[in-house]
Each structure stands twice: as structure tokens, then as C-alpha cells.
Design a protein around this motif. Structure first.
Motif, mmCIF file in Angstrom:
data_model
loop_
_atom_site.group_PDB
_atom_site.id
_atom_site.type_symbol
_atom_site.label_atom_id
_atom_site.label_comp_id
_atom_site.label_asym_id
_atom_site.label_seq_id
_atom_site.Cartn_x
_atom_site.Cartn_y
_atom_site.Cartn_z
ATOM 1 N N ALA A 1 -6.057 2.008 -22.482
ATOM 2 C CA ALA A 1 -5.336 0.716 -22.005
ATOM 3 C C ALA A 1 -4.569 1.128 -20.661
ATOM 4 N N VAL A 2 -3.797 2.178 -20.755
ATOM 5 C CA VAL A 2 -3.011 2.602 -19.591
ATOM 6 C C VAL A 2 -3.810 2.994 -18.475
ATOM 7 N N LEU A 3 -4.957 3.606 -18.927
ATOM 8 C CA LEU A 3 -6.077 3.924 -17.659
ATOM 9 C C LEU A 3 -6.439 2.675 -16.920
ATOM 10 N N GLY B 1 -3.630 0.725 -15.357
ATOM 11 C CA GLY B 1 -3.543 1.811 -14.086
ATOM 12 C C GLY B 1 -4.413 1.379 -12.762
ATOM 13 N N VAL B 2 -5.562 1.408 -13.216
ATOM 14 C CA VAL B 2 -6.518 1.152 -12.178
ATOM 15 C C VAL B 2 -6.212 -0.184 -11.467
ATOM 16 N N SER B 3 -6.095 -1.295 -12.539
ATOM 17 C CA SER B 3 -6.195 -2.724 -12.042
ATOM 18 C C SER B 3 -4.770 -3.104 -11.182
ATOM 19 N N TYR B 4 -3.727 -2.296 -11.683
ATOM 20 C CA TYR B 4 -2.714 -2.496 -10.788
ATOM 21 C C TYR B 4 -2.596 -1.736 -9.553
ATOM 22 N N GLY B 5 -3.413 -0.611 -9.469
ATOM 23 C CA GLY B 5 -3.421 0.287 -8.244
ATOM 24 C C GLY B 5 -4.161 -0.527 -7.318
ATOM 25 N N PRO C 1 0.735 -1.286 -0.177
ATOM 26 C CA PRO C 1 -0.208 -0.075 -0.045
ATOM 27 C C PRO C 1 0.721 1.159 -0.035
ATOM 28 N N ASP C 2 0.538 2.185 -0.772
ATOM 29 C CA ASP C 2 1.210 3.405 -1.090
ATOM 30 C C ASP C 2 0.316 4.471 -1.630
ATOM 31 N N ARG C 3 0.555 5.658 -1.781
ATOM 32 C CA ARG C 3 -0.236 6.819 -2.073
ATOM 33 C C ARG C 3 -0.235 6.633 -3.706
ATOM 34 N N PHE C 4 0.647 6.201 -4.399
ATOM 35 C CA PHE C 4 0.689 6.080 -5.796
ATOM 36 C C PHE C 4 -0.370 5.165 -6.252
ATOM 37 N N SER C 5 -0.382 3.816 -5.694
ATOM 38 C CA SER C 5 -1.251 2.954 -5.991
ATOM 39 C C SER C 5 -2.830 3.267 -5.669
ATOM 40 N N GLU C 6 -2.986 4.018 -4.589
ATOM 41 C CA GLU C 6 -4.355 4.525 -4.198
ATOM 42 C C GLU C 6 -4.767 5.581 -5.057
ATOM 43 N N LEU C 7 -4.004 6.387 -5.696
ATOM 44 C CA LEU C 7 -4.385 7.162 -6.727
ATOM 45 C C LEU C 7 -4.617 6.620 -7.737
ATOM 46 N N LEU C 8 -3.904 5.380 -8.377
ATOM 47 C CA LEU C 8 -4.526 4.740 -9.604
ATOM 48 C C LEU C 8 -5.824 4.126 -9.518
ATOM 49 N N ALA C 9 -5.985 3.454 -8.271
ATOM 50 C CA ALA C 9 -7.093 2.915 -7.917
ATOM 51 C C ALA C 9 -8.435 3.818 -8.058
ATOM 52 N N ASP C 10 -8.122 5.170 -7.548
ATOM 53 C CA ASP C 10 -9.023 6.062 -7.778
ATOM 54 C C ASP C 10 -9.773 6.372 -9.052
ATOM 55 N N LEU C 11 -8.798 6.082 -9.945
ATOM 56 C CA LEU C 11 -9.296 6.454 -11.487
ATOM 57 C C LEU C 11 -10.426 5.379 -12.077
ATOM 58 N N GLY C 12 -10.824 4.410 -10.985
ATOM 59 C CA GLY C 12 -11.913 3.464 -11.351
ATOM 60 C C GLY C 12 -13.107 4.161 -10.512
ATOM 61 N N ASN C 13 -12.905 5.115 -9.732
ATOM 62 C CA ASN C 13 -14.141 5.354 -9.097
ATOM 63 C C ASN C 13 -15.200 6.055 -9.911
ATOM 64 N N VAL C 14 -16.623 5.846 -9.676
ATOM 65 C CA VAL C 14 -17.614 6.334 -10.551
ATOM 66 C C VAL C 14 -17.498 7.781 -10.708
ATOM 67 N N GLN C 15 -17.235 8.301 -9.758
ATOM 68 C CA GLN C 15 -16.972 9.879 -9.732
ATOM 69 C C GLN C 15 -15.981 10.471 -10.893
#
Length: 224
Positions: free
Chosen positions: A166-168, A171-175, A50-64
Motif C-alpha cells: 500500500a505504501v509503494l 507513494g507512486v500515486s502521490y509522486g 514539483p520537487d526531487r522527492f515526488s519525482e523519486l516516488l513517481a519513479d517507483l512506478g517505472n517498469v524498470q
């Protein structure tokens, strides 16, 4: 008279078999706690950090985040199609909306049914399979890409859009996996689910291209 053999499925529908079968296999393993689940958990334990970068990548999958991107693409495609007098201009955007609506309609009951617990990196809970964030990213960014591609002329721009999509998604998947929000199989299953939903988005687009290549007359533009 000789009986003709059935023609194999071609185009988008012909590609459905692989993601459907893979999704069924993964779901069966999750429900039955099969050997794939054990391997999945070992991979996750080795990969989670867990780190801030992976959390930010995961947030790209948010509905918002993801849904407004799709909404902008839907609005642009609908407006251009209508102003250019495209036949059934509303059908591709409607397919994109339907695919996005189906994400929670399919994911929520699957989460409840499979009842999979989360990784050690998240508070104890169940309902992590499949990944809703991954499915949202695949459908939102994927549908936006499919709808915008026919409007772009330059091959370089088209390739750039596909690469960005593909990058998005990756990136979400990795995060999600790196942060420990999801097991890897949760993410892979959502790739499969998203591929099936995107097939529905691609169908009206492929039919529109076939009508254009055949020189079908538009109801507004007259004979071609």
C-alpha cells in the motif's frame, strides 16, 4: 418446483462492480470534459509542487523498477510451488504474468482514445489518461503481494507485506500527482483498472485455498 433466485457473486468477482463502474464514470467524464474534469484540474493546480522527492516516488512506478520486483516474486512462488509438489503450481505465477502484460495492452489504446492533455507542469502533449505508472505499480506490487501472502505464516509479516504494498502504490500515486506528471483522475482510474486485473490474479489463489481446505488430494502427494 420453486425457482431459486440467482446467488449473488461472492469472493473476488463480487468486488469487481465498484472499480469497473468507477472507471467507466471517470472515463466518460474525461472524454466528455465533464464537471469532474474541472474539479480534477482545480485539485491538481492546488496540489502540484514539483520537487526531487515526488519525482523519486513517481519513479517507483517505472517498469524498470516495479516489474523486476514482480519477476522475483513470480520466480520464488513458481520455484516453491514446484519443489513442494503443489497442484497446478504454475497457474498463480502465470496469472501474475498475464496481469502485467495486460497493463500496456489496455493502457496504450485508452491513452490514444481519450487523448487527454497533461498538466501545466509537463511539456504540452496528450495521452495522459489513464496513468501507466500507477497501473504498473498497482499490478506489479499488488500481484507480488497476493502471490507471496499464502507462503507467509506469521500474521505480523503478512500485515507488513500488505502495508508495504500500500505504501509503494500510494507513494507512486502521490509522486505522480505532486510532481505534475498526472492529473488525480488519471491515477484513480488506474487504481480501478489495477483492481480489476488483480482480481484475475486472486482467482487461482482462492481456488487453490478452497481445494486445500476441502482436503483435495494432490497428484504428487497422494491422499490427504
Amino acid at each position: 418446483m420453486p425457482v431459486s433466485s440467482p446467488r449473488p457473486l461472492r469472493g473476488p468477482l463480487g468486488l469487481l462492480a465498484v472499480p469497473v463502474l468507477l472507471f467507466v464514470l471517470i472515463t466518460w467524464q474525461v472524454v466528455a470534459d465533464g464537471p469532474l474534469v474541472g474539479m480534477d484540474e482545480r485539485v491538481s493546480r492546488a496540489f502540484v509542487h514539483p520537487d526531487r522527492f515526488s519525482e523519486l516516488l513517481a519513479d517507483l512506478g517505472n517498469v524498470q523498477v516495479a516489474v523486476p520486483v514482480l519477476a522475483l516474486a513470480l520466480a520464488g512462488v513458481a520455484w516453491l510451488g514446484r519443489t513442494r509438489g503443489v497442484d497446478r503450481w504454475w497457474l498463480p505465477p502465470l496469472a501474475g504474468v498475464a496481469a502485467m502484460v495486460l497493463v500496456p495492452a489496455l493502457v496504450a489504446p485508452l491513452k490514444e482514445w481519450t487523448d487527454r492533455p497533461g498538466t501545466p507542469a509537463v511539456p504540452p502533449a496528450v495521452g495522459y489518461y489513464p496513468s501507466g505508472h500507477t497501473a504498473t505499480a498497482v499490478v506489479a506490487y499488488g500481484a507480488a503481494t497476493l502471490l507471496l501472502l499464502p507462503l507467509l505464516r506469521a500474521p505480523a509479516v503478512r500485515r507488513l507485506l500488505v502495508v508495504l504494498c500500500a505504501v509503494l502504490v500510494l507513494g507512486v500515486s502521490y509522486g505522480l500527482v505532486r510532481r505534475g506528471y498526472h492529473w488525480p483522475l488519471d491515477v484513480v482510474a488506474s487504481w480501478c483498472l489495477g483492481a480489476v486485473l488483480l482480481t484475475g490474479v486472486s482467482l487461482p489463489l482462492s481456488r487453490s485455498r478452497r481445494r486445500s481446505s476441502a482436503g483435495t488430494a494432490s497428484s504428487r502427494t497422494g491422499p490427504s
